[in-house]
Design a protein around this motif. Sequence first.
Motif, short mmCIF file in Angstrom:
data_model
loop_
_atom_site.label_atom_id
_atom_site.label_comp_id
_atom_site.label_asym_id
_atom_site.label_seq_id
_atom_site.Cartn_x
_atom_site.Cartn_y
_atom_site.Cartn_z
N PHE A 59 0.86 -1.18 0.00
CA PHE A 59 0.00 0.00 0.00
C PHE A 59 0.90 1.23 0.00
O PHE A 59 1.62 1.49 0.97
N ASP A 60 0.87 1.99 -1.09
CA ASP A 60 1.75 3.15 -1.25
C ASP A 60 1.17 4.41 -0.62
O ASP A 60 -0.05 4.57 -0.53
N ASP A 61 2.05 5.31 -0.22
CA ASP A 61 1.76 6.68 0.20
C ASP A 61 1.41 6.83 1.68
O ASP A 61 1.47 7.93 2.21
N GLY A 62 1.00 5.77 2.36
CA GLY A 62 0.72 5.88 3.79
C GLY A 62 -0.50 6.71 4.12
O GLY A 62 -0.49 7.54 5.03
N TYR A 63 -1.60 6.47 3.39
CA TYR A 63 -2.84 7.18 3.69
C TYR A 63 -3.40 6.74 5.04
O TYR A 63 -3.30 5.57 5.42
N ARG A 64 -4.02 7.68 5.74
CA ARG A 64 -4.61 7.37 7.03
C ARG A 64 -5.74 6.35 6.89
O ARG A 64 -6.02 5.59 7.82
N ASP A 65 -6.36 6.30 5.72
CA ASP A 65 -7.47 5.36 5.55
C ASP A 65 -7.01 3.90 5.59
O ASP A 65 -7.84 3.00 5.74
N PHE A 66 -5.70 3.66 5.47
CA PHE A 66 -5.22 2.28 5.62
C PHE A 66 -5.55 1.78 7.03
O PHE A 66 -6.06 0.66 7.19
N ALA A 67 -5.25 2.58 8.04
CA ALA A 67 -5.52 2.18 9.42
C ALA A 67 -7.02 2.06 9.68
O ALA A 67 -7.47 1.19 10.42
N LEU A 86 5.52 8.12 4.36
CA LEU A 86 6.32 9.32 4.10
C LEU A 86 6.61 10.05 5.42
O LEU A 86 5.81 10.88 5.86
N PRO A 87 7.72 9.75 6.07
CA PRO A 87 8.00 10.37 7.37
C PRO A 87 8.25 11.88 7.30
O PRO A 87 8.24 12.55 8.33
N GLY A 88 8.42 12.42 6.11
CA GLY A 88 8.55 13.86 5.95
C GLY A 88 7.22 14.57 5.81
O GLY A 88 7.18 15.81 5.73
N ARG A 89 6.14 13.81 5.80
CA ARG A 89 4.79 14.39 5.68
C ARG A 89 3.85 13.84 6.75
O ARG A 89 2.68 13.59 6.51
N LEU A 90 4.35 13.65 7.95
CA LEU A 90 3.53 13.09 9.01
C LEU A 90 2.30 13.97 9.26
O LEU A 90 2.41 15.19 9.41
N ASP A 91 1.13 13.34 9.30
CA ASP A 91 -0.15 14.04 9.49
C ASP A 91 -0.39 15.08 8.40
O ASP A 91 -1.17 16.02 8.58
N GLY A 92 0.25 14.89 7.25
CA GLY A 92 0.07 15.80 6.13
C GLY A 92 -1.02 15.32 5.18
O GLY A 92 -1.97 14.64 5.60
N LEU A 106 -0.87 9.25 7.33
CA LEU A 106 -0.59 8.76 8.68
C LEU A 106 0.40 9.67 9.41
O LEU A 106 1.31 10.22 8.81
N GLY A 107 0.20 9.78 10.71
CA GLY A 107 1.15 10.46 11.57
C GLY A 107 2.00 9.46 12.31
O GLY A 107 1.92 8.24 12.09
N ALA A 108 2.81 9.95 13.23
CA ALA A 108 3.73 9.09 13.97
C ALA A 108 2.99 8.01 14.75
O ALA A 108 3.38 6.83 14.73
N GLU A 109 1.92 8.38 15.44
CA GLU A 109 1.19 7.40 16.23
C GLU A 109 0.56 6.33 15.36
O GLU A 109 0.59 5.13 15.69
N GLY A 110 0.00 6.74 14.22
CA GLY A 110 -0.61 5.77 13.31
C GLY A 110 0.39 4.81 12.73
O GLY A 110 0.12 3.61 12.59
N ILE A 111 1.57 5.30 12.39
CA ILE A 111 2.62 4.44 11.85
C ILE A 111 3.07 3.43 12.89
O ILE A 111 3.25 2.24 12.60
#
Length: 233
Positions: A59-67, A86-92, A106-111
Motif C-alpha cells: 500500500f503506497d503513500d501511507g494514507y490514514r485510511d489504511f488504518a 512518508l515520514p517527511g509528511r507526518l499528518d500531512g 498517517l502520523g507518527a502514532e498511526g505508523i
Amino acid sequence: MYHSVADPSDDPYEITVSPERLGAQLRWMRRQGLRGVSMKYLLEACAQGQEHNLVGLTFDDGYRDFAEHALPLLQQHDCTATVFVLPGRLDGENAWDPLGPRKPLLGAEGIRQLAECGMEVASHGLSHVDLTQADDRQLRREVSGSRAALHDLTGTDVQGFCYPYGHVDKRVVAAVREAGYGYACAIAPGPLAGTYALPRVHVGQGDTAWRLRLKLRTNRLRRRVLDGTAVAR
C-alpha cells in the motif's frame, strides 16, 4: 499494489479501492488458497523456497485510511502487508496530486500502531518526489533520511523502499542499495527489475473476481524471477 482504501467516486488517478471491494478481493484471494503477506515476509519465504501461495501486498503513500479501513480487513483475513509511508509528511496530505481530493496521511502514532499490529512499515521517501529528477543531496536525504526517520519512529530496522511514481534509474537504485535497504519496489522497471526494483501488479476498484483471476494467470505465465527464485507461483 494498492494505494488508498476509501470512497473511489472522486478518483482521477484510479488508485482508490473501496473497503467493500478490498474485502471482496481478499475473500477471493483466500478462496484460491492464497495469503497476503508483507514484502519482507515474502522475500524471506522466497529465500527458503517456501513462497508457494503467498502474495505480497503493498500500500503506497501511507494514507490514514489504511488504518481505518484496510487494517481491519487484513486482520479479518489473516493477512499482513507492507505500507510505504512518508515520514517527511507526518499528518500531512497528498499535496503531490494536483487533481482529486486532499487525503490525510498517517502520523507518527498511526505508523507505530501499524508496526505493532504486524504490518511492515517501509519507506516511500521523505516527501514523495521524483527521485530521478533529484540532485545527489536531495536523493540522499529522501532515501537515507527517510530510513533513519522511520527507524526512530518504530524502533525497527527498515528494509523496504518504494520509488515515488514508480520512477527509477540506475543512480536511484544505487542510492537505495547504499542506504542499507534490503529491497525496493517499483511498478514496471523493465531491465532494472530485480531485488532493488521489484515489479508489481496494480489492483484497483474495477478488479472483480474474473479480472483478478486473469491477472493471477498472467503473472504466473510471466514467471517473474528474482535472483533465480520465482516470486509468485
